[in-house]
Design a protein around this motif. Structure first.
Motif, short mmCIF file in Angstrom:
data_model
loop_
_atom_site.label_atom_id
_atom_site.label_comp_id
_atom_site.label_asym_id
_atom_site.label_seq_id
_atom_site.Cartn_x
_atom_site.Cartn_y
_atom_site.Cartn_z
N UNK A 72 1.45 3.70 -22.82
CA UNK A 72 0.45 2.98 -22.00
C UNK A 72 0.81 1.82 -20.70
N UNK A 73 1.97 1.09 -21.23
CA UNK A 73 2.59 0.35 -20.36
C UNK A 73 3.11 1.12 -18.95
N UNK A 74 3.88 2.12 -19.36
CA UNK A 74 4.52 2.85 -18.58
C UNK A 74 3.41 3.65 -17.57
N UNK A 75 2.15 4.13 -17.98
CA UNK A 75 1.29 4.69 -17.34
C UNK A 75 0.63 3.55 -16.05
N UNK A 76 0.50 2.58 -16.70
CA UNK A 76 0.02 1.35 -15.84
C UNK A 76 0.85 0.95 -14.74
N UNK A 77 2.23 0.96 -15.30
CA UNK A 77 3.34 0.53 -14.27
C UNK A 77 3.65 1.52 -13.20
N UNK A 78 3.62 2.83 -13.63
CA UNK A 78 3.82 3.92 -12.45
C UNK A 78 2.50 3.85 -11.68
N UNK A 79 1.31 3.81 -12.11
CA UNK A 79 0.23 3.65 -11.25
C UNK A 79 0.41 2.41 -10.21
N UNK A 80 0.78 1.37 -10.68
CA UNK A 80 0.98 0.16 -9.98
C UNK A 80 2.14 0.49 -8.61
N UNK A 81 2.88 1.21 -9.25
CA UNK A 81 4.19 1.40 -8.42
C UNK A 81 3.76 2.65 -7.23
N UNK A 82 2.90 3.57 -7.72
CA UNK A 82 2.38 4.37 -6.57
C UNK A 82 1.37 3.76 -5.51
N UNK A 83 0.84 2.81 -5.90
CA UNK A 83 -0.22 2.08 -5.17
C UNK A 83 0.75 1.21 -3.96
N UNK A 84 1.69 0.57 -4.58
CA UNK A 84 2.42 -0.28 -3.99
C UNK A 84 3.06 0.45 -2.77
N UNK A 85 3.63 1.89 -3.20
CA UNK A 85 4.40 2.56 -2.05
C UNK A 85 3.61 3.22 -1.29
N UNK A 86 2.23 3.36 -1.66
CA UNK A 86 1.30 3.89 -0.46
C UNK A 86 0.91 2.79 0.58
N UNK A 87 0.92 1.65 -0.04
CA UNK A 87 0.56 0.37 1.04
C UNK A 87 1.79 0.06 1.76
N UNK A 88 3.04 -0.16 1.11
CA UNK A 88 4.12 -0.81 1.82
C UNK A 88 5.44 0.27 2.19
N UNK A 89 5.02 1.62 1.77
CA UNK A 89 6.32 2.57 1.99
C UNK A 89 7.43 2.21 1.42
N UNK A 90 7.65 1.45 0.38
CA UNK A 90 8.76 1.24 -0.22
C UNK A 90 8.63 0.76 -1.87
N UNK A 91 9.47 1.01 -2.45
CA UNK A 91 9.54 0.49 -4.05
C UNK A 91 10.72 -0.33 -4.16
N UNK A 92 11.33 -0.85 -3.18
CA UNK A 92 12.18 -2.33 -3.33
C UNK A 92 11.42 -3.48 -3.52
N UNK A 93 11.49 -4.06 -4.76
CA UNK A 93 10.73 -5.24 -5.03
C UNK A 93 11.14 -6.25 -4.14
N UNK A 94 12.23 -6.46 -3.46
CA UNK A 94 12.60 -7.62 -2.61
C UNK A 94 12.11 -7.51 -1.20
N UNK A 95 11.72 -6.22 -0.88
CA UNK A 95 11.15 -6.04 0.53
C UNK A 95 9.48 -6.43 0.44
N UNK A 96 8.94 -6.45 -0.82
CA UNK A 96 7.40 -7.03 -0.56
C UNK A 96 7.14 -8.30 -0.79
N UNK A 97 6.66 -8.74 0.10
CA UNK A 97 6.58 -10.41 0.44
C UNK A 97 5.25 -10.85 0.02
N UNK A 98 4.37 -9.81 0.18
CA UNK A 98 2.87 -10.43 -0.02
C UNK A 98 2.21 -9.36 -0.99
N UNK A 99 1.23 -10.00 -1.59
CA UNK A 99 0.42 -9.14 -2.35
C UNK A 99 -1.07 -9.09 -1.83
N UNK A 100 -1.40 -9.62 -0.85
CA UNK A 100 -2.62 -9.57 -0.14
C UNK A 100 -2.48 -9.63 1.14
N UNK A 101 -3.17 -8.50 1.92
CA UNK A 101 -3.22 -8.83 3.37
C UNK A 101 -4.06 -9.62 3.91
#
Length: 101
Positions: A72-101
């Motif tokens: 269950x945790x993996x399914x939720x984490x993959x959904x979050x990663x896909x949404x982050x990639x859709x918004x920021x076009x990267x999955x590098x945690x160091x390049x994501x500097x904000x959570x809200x626009x």
């Protein structure tokens, strides 16, 4: 016969590999794989202690619960990663500097 020490050594190795992946990788999916390695090490400990307990199957029951929780945790984490990639076009945690626009 495989002893409890053998199970603990394999489990410690899995845990160390997972910890190394979490500390060194810069990719969110690889970090998630490291967390799964650590969870599998804990599950291996539960099953090993359950095997050598002889009284009841408590270790196996906890291991089954941990496997369901990890899935269950993996399914939720993959959904979050896909949404982050859709918004920021990267999955590098160091390049994501904000959570809200």
């Amino acid at each position: 016969m495989i002893s409890l020490t053998d199970f603990m050594m394999v489990s410690a190795g899995l845990f160390c590999i997972g910890l190394y992946m979490i500390v060194t990788k810069r990719n969110a999916i690889q970090i998630l794989i490291g967390i799964e390695f650590m969870l599998n090490a804990a599950i291996l400990n539960l099953v090993a202690f359950g095997k050598f307990d002889r009284l009841n199957n408590g270790g196996q029951m906890f291991a089954l619960f941990a496997i369901v929780l990890a899935a269950a945790t993996t399914a939720v984490a993959l959904a979050i990663i896909l949404n982050v990639y859709k918004k920021y076009k990267t999955i590098d945690p160091g390049q994501i500097d904000q959570l809200k626009d």
